[in-house]
Design a protein around this motif. Structure first.
Motif, PDB file in Angstrom:
ATOM      1  N   GLN A 220      -8.793  -1.896 -34.097  1.00  0.00           N
ATOM      2  CA  GLN A 220      -7.352  -2.028 -34.277  1.00  0.00           C
ATOM      3  C   GLN A 220      -6.748  -2.936 -33.205  1.00  0.00           C
ATOM      4  O   GLN A 220      -5.911  -3.803 -33.489  1.00  0.00           O
ATOM      5  CB  GLN A 220      -6.697  -0.636 -34.226  1.00  0.00           C
ATOM      6  N   ARG A 223      -7.767  -6.440 -33.821  1.00  0.00           N
ATOM      7  CA  ARG A 223      -7.064  -6.939 -35.006  1.00  0.00           C
ATOM      8  C   ARG A 223      -5.641  -7.361 -34.658  1.00  0.00           C
ATOM      9  O   ARG A 223      -5.167  -8.413 -35.105  1.00  0.00           O
ATOM     10  CB  ARG A 223      -7.051  -5.851 -36.079  1.00  0.00           C
ATOM     11  N   GLN A 224      -4.961  -6.536 -33.857  1.00  0.00           N
ATOM     12  CA  GLN A 224      -3.595  -6.898 -33.454  1.00  0.00           C
ATOM     13  C   GLN A 224      -3.598  -8.196 -32.654  1.00  0.00           C
ATOM     14  O   GLN A 224      -2.741  -9.066 -32.848  1.00  0.00           O
ATOM     15  CB  GLN A 224      -2.991  -5.757 -32.637  1.00  0.00           C
ATOM     16  N   ARG A 225      -4.598  -8.314 -31.734  1.00  0.00           N
ATOM     17  CA  ARG A 225      -4.664  -9.547 -30.927  1.00  0.00           C
ATOM     18  C   ARG A 225      -4.906 -10.762 -31.825  1.00  0.00           C
ATOM     19  O   ARG A 225      -4.265 -11.803 -31.677  1.00  0.00           O
ATOM     20  CB  ARG A 225      -5.778  -9.418 -29.890  1.00  0.00           C
ATOM     21  N   GLU A 227      -4.215 -11.038 -34.980  1.00  0.00           N
ATOM     22  CA  GLU A 227      -3.034 -11.316 -35.798  1.00  0.00           C
ATOM     23  C   GLU A 227      -2.000 -12.118 -35.014  1.00  0.00           C
ATOM     24  O   GLU A 227      -1.372 -13.038 -35.548  1.00  0.00           O
ATOM     25  CB  GLU A 227      -2.432  -9.999 -36.287  1.00  0.00           C
ATOM     26  N   LEU A 230      -3.269 -15.606 -34.754  1.00  0.00           N
ATOM     27  CA  LEU A 230      -3.104 -16.268 -36.049  1.00  0.00           C
ATOM     28  C   LEU A 230      -1.656 -16.694 -36.268  1.00  0.00           C
ATOM     29  O   LEU A 230      -1.391 -17.773 -36.821  1.00  0.00           O
ATOM     30  CB  LEU A 230      -3.551 -15.325 -37.178  1.00  0.00           C
ATOM     31  N   ALA A 231      -0.708 -15.860 -35.828  1.00  0.00           N
ATOM     32  CA  ALA A 231       0.705 -16.235 -35.976  1.00  0.00           C
ATOM     33  C   ALA A 231       1.025 -17.470 -35.141  1.00  0.00           C
ATOM     34  O   ALA A 231       1.692 -18.405 -35.607  1.00  0.00           O
ATOM     35  CB  ALA A 231       1.594 -15.054 -35.565  1.00  0.00           C
TER      36      ALA A 231
END
Length: 324
Positions: A220, A223-225, A227, A230-231
């Motif tokens: 998790q 994944r947040q990192r 994301e 990616l932004a």
């Protein structure tokens, strides 16, 4: 011309006498008796051919002859004719009755002989059938004896195999007891090992659950990192795409400016060519004038030509200079 007879009189006479002999009355004493034994139809059937009229005439002659001979043999001397006629009638009746009895007895005897012959033939056939059946029964008995011998031999062999099988069963039962004991011991060992494996499995399961929870948390966080990255990458990609669009727009404008400058250069070349042609025409016209006037006019032309060679493209447009 008379039609020839198909059968001779001698043949007819011989046949009639044979028929009377077969009936047992060679000298009938009356016409009725003769007609019962011999007739035209019977005679023609016996001969197989012949004219009925001719046969009738011959038969009448033979009848008269034989009946007269029978009456002559029956005549009794010193007896009145009426009594002789009555005696003859009585004698004819007795003879007819006796002959009928003889014929009946002969027929019965022949029937009995035929029946006896048929019975004998049937008995012979039955005996032959019984012989055939007896032969078949003997063959079947021999085959059954052979089968019985084979069955006895098979039964003895089966008894031997049964005895051997009983011994084998005893041995197998002993082996089965040993195998059952070994299986029970193996079952106990397997139960103990299964309990140990279950305990170890429970510990590993708890460890796996903890590791799974830790991996889930790590996943998790990662994944947040990712994301966030990616932004940011998407923002940079949008900026780069905007820059690319702006550069493409400027490149298109520069291409249009170059095309416009090339068109102006082509127009200037055309104007220069026209001026050269005009100068050539002017030079030809002034060759006939005095050299002084020619030199005066040649100087401005030379200056103009020198200026043209120094700047062949002419004055540049303001839009072109600004674009460059």
């Amino acid at each position: 011309m008379a039609r020839p007879a198909a059968v001779s009189p001698e043949t007819i006479r011989t046949t009639v006498l044979a028929m009377l002999a077969e009936a047992g009355d060679t000298a009938p004493t009356s016409d009725a008796r003769f007609r019962r034994i011999v007739s035209v139809r019977k005679l023609r059937a016996r001969l197989g051919a012949g004219d009925p009229a001719t046969l009738s005439r011959q038969l009448n002659a033979i009848e008269a002859e034989l009946v007269q001979a029978g009456l002559t043999g029956f005549a009794v001397p010193d007896v009145p004719p009426e009594i002789a006629a009555q005696m003859r009638a009585l004698w004819e009746a007795a003879v007819a009755t006796q002959l009928d009895g003889i014929v009946r007895l002969r027929r019965e005897t022949e029937a009995r002989v035929d029946a006896s012959t048929e019975a004998q033939r049937n008995a012979g056939l039955k005996v032959e059938l019984l012989r055939v059946e007896l032969t078949d029964v003997r063959s079947q008995l021999r085959a059954r004896d052979a089968e019985l011998a084979v069955a006895r031999a098979g039964f003895e062999a089966t008894e031997k195999r049964c005895a051997a099988a009983g011994d084998a069963v005893t041995t197998l039962r002993a082996q089965l007891g040993a195998v059952e004991a070994a299986a029970a011991e193996s079952g106990r060992q397997h139960t103990a090992e299964l309990a140990a494996e279950r305990t170890r499995y429970d510990g590993l399961s708890q460890l796996l659950l903890r590791e799974t929870a830790h991996q889930r948390e790590t996943f998790q966080t990662e994944r947040q990192r990712l994301e966030g990255e990616l932004a940011r990458a998407a923002e940079r990609l949008g900026a780069l795409e905007a820059l690319r669009d702006r550069l493409l727009t400027e490149l298109a404008e520069q291409r249009e400016a170059q095309q416009h400058a090339a068109a102006e250069a082509a127009a200037l070349v055309t104007v220069l060519e026209q001026q050269r042609q005009m100068l050539a025409l002017v030079g030809k016209a002034t060759t006939k004038e005095p050299s002084t006037a020619a030199r005066r006019r040649a100087r401005p032309a030379a200056k103009a030509a020198h200026a043209t060679r120094a700047n062949p493209s002419g004055p540049r447009p303001a839009s072109t200079r600004k674009t460059r």
